[in-house]
Design an enzyme around this catalytic site. Structure first.
Site, PDB file in Angstrom:
ATOM      1  N   HIS A  52      25.241  35.173 -25.538  1.00  7.87           N
ATOM      2  CA  HIS A  52      25.176  35.270 -24.018  1.00  7.87           C
ATOM      3  C   HIS A  52      25.993  34.254 -23.559  1.00  7.87           C
ATOM      4  CE1 HIS A  52      21.251  33.213 -25.340  1.00  7.87           C
ATOM      5  NE2 HIS A  52      21.804  32.437 -24.409  1.00  7.87           N
TER       6      HIS A  52
HETATM    7  P1  TYD Z   1      17.265  34.216 -26.562  1.00 10.80           P
HETATM    8  O1  TYD Z   1      17.784  33.287 -25.478  1.00 10.80           O
HETATM    9  O2  TYD Z   1      17.512  35.512 -25.915  1.00 10.80           O
HETATM   10  O3  TYD Z   1      17.854  33.787 -27.888  1.00 10.80           O
HETATM   11  P2  TYD Z   1      19.058  34.456 -28.649  1.00 10.80           P
HETATM   12  O4  TYD Z   1      20.076  34.875 -27.454  1.00 10.80           O
HETATM   13  O5  TYD Z   1      19.549  33.335 -29.572  1.00 10.80           O
HETATM   14  O6  TYD Z   1      18.343  35.548 -29.234  1.00 10.80           O
HETATM   15  O7  TYD Z   1      15.763  34.115 -26.634  1.00 10.80           O
HETATM   16  C1  TYD Z   1      14.945  34.705 -27.620  1.00 10.80           C
HETATM   17  C2  TYD Z   1      13.648  35.233 -26.786  1.00 10.80           C
HETATM   18  O8  TYD Z   1      13.000  34.286 -26.624  1.00 10.80           O
HETATM   19  C3  TYD Z   1      13.720  36.020 -25.733  1.00 10.80           C
HETATM   20  O9  TYD Z   1      12.842  37.341 -25.542  1.00 10.80           O
HETATM   21  C4  TYD Z   1      13.469  35.162 -24.517  1.00 10.80           C
HETATM   22  C5  TYD Z   1      12.446  34.080 -25.170  1.00 10.80           C
HETATM   23  N1  TYD Z   1      12.757  32.803 -24.429  1.00 10.80           N
HETATM   24  C6  TYD Z   1      11.660  32.412 -23.633  1.00 10.80           C
HETATM   25  O10 TYD Z   1      10.869  33.151 -23.308  1.00 10.80           O
HETATM   26  N2  TYD Z   1      11.827  30.993 -23.361  1.00 10.80           N
HETATM   27  C7  TYD Z   1      12.753  30.456 -23.450  1.00 10.80           C
HETATM   28  O11 TYD Z   1      13.117  29.149 -23.064  1.00 10.80           O
HETATM   29  C8  TYD Z   1      14.066  30.930 -24.477  1.00 10.80           C
HETATM   30  C9  TYD Z   1      15.162  30.057 -24.712  1.00 10.80           C
HETATM   31  C10 TYD Z   1      13.885  32.028 -25.059  1.00 10.80           C
END
Ligand code: TYD
Length: 135
Positions: A52
């Site tokens: 992303h």
């Molecule tokens: P995400 O940023 O989508 O990680 P990746 O792209 O590596 O899979 O985060 C995974 C999940 O965690 C998503 O449901 C959102 C949650 N999240 C939070 O609630 N707060 C945060 O600060 C982060 C980084 C993720």
């Protein structure tokens, strides 16, 4: 010759014979006021994460243990960089597509962010990201 997409930040070390000690602070290694810190650990074998970009968020990632390979993409060029040094950060600027691959089992990736979590700030579709960069 185009500039590298990988913006590395050297984090001051005060380690001595007893072991390592690294410091990230405003006026030093931190390029922004930190409003959120999260860390990624215990990543299962073969798992990649990220995929992303953020519209406005700036982040500084530090691999405080183990190693992980970052792949950054600006809509035109892609570059890889493996973080192995707990005294080195990589800056993830706004509107940079990023992926994390090859997490070592002991990897602890600590990320400093300049804003609280906001799903609306994410672009999770690579095609939409490329399109948005062209606008
Ligand atoms: P995400 O940023 O989508 O990680 P990746 O792209 O590596 O899979 O985060 C995974 C999940 O965690 C998503 O449901 C959102 C949650 N999240 C939070 O609630 N707060 C945060 O600060 C982060 C980084 C993720």
């Amino acid at each position: 010759m185009s500039h590298s997409l990988i913006h590395k930040i050297t984090i001051p070390q005060y380690g001595d014979a007893r072991g390592g000690l690294s410091v990230a602070e405003i006026g030093g290694a931190l390029p922004f006021v930190v409003r959120r810190v999260y860390w990624i650990y215990g990543t299962q074998p073969g798992i990649s994460r990220g995929f992303h970009a953020h519209r406005k968020l700036a982040q500084l990632a530090v691999c405080v243990s183990g190693s992980v390979r970052f792949r950054l993409f600006n809509g035109e060029r892609e570059e890889d960089f493996t973080l192995t040094d707990p005294a080195l950060g990589v800056l993830i600027s706004p509107m940079i597509w990023h992926e994390m691959h090859d997490f070592s089992p002991d990897c602890v990736l600590m990320v400093f962010a300049d804003a609280e979590y906001a799903e609306a700030d994410y672009i999770r579709n690579r095609g939409e990201f490329i399109q948005t960069k062209r606008e």
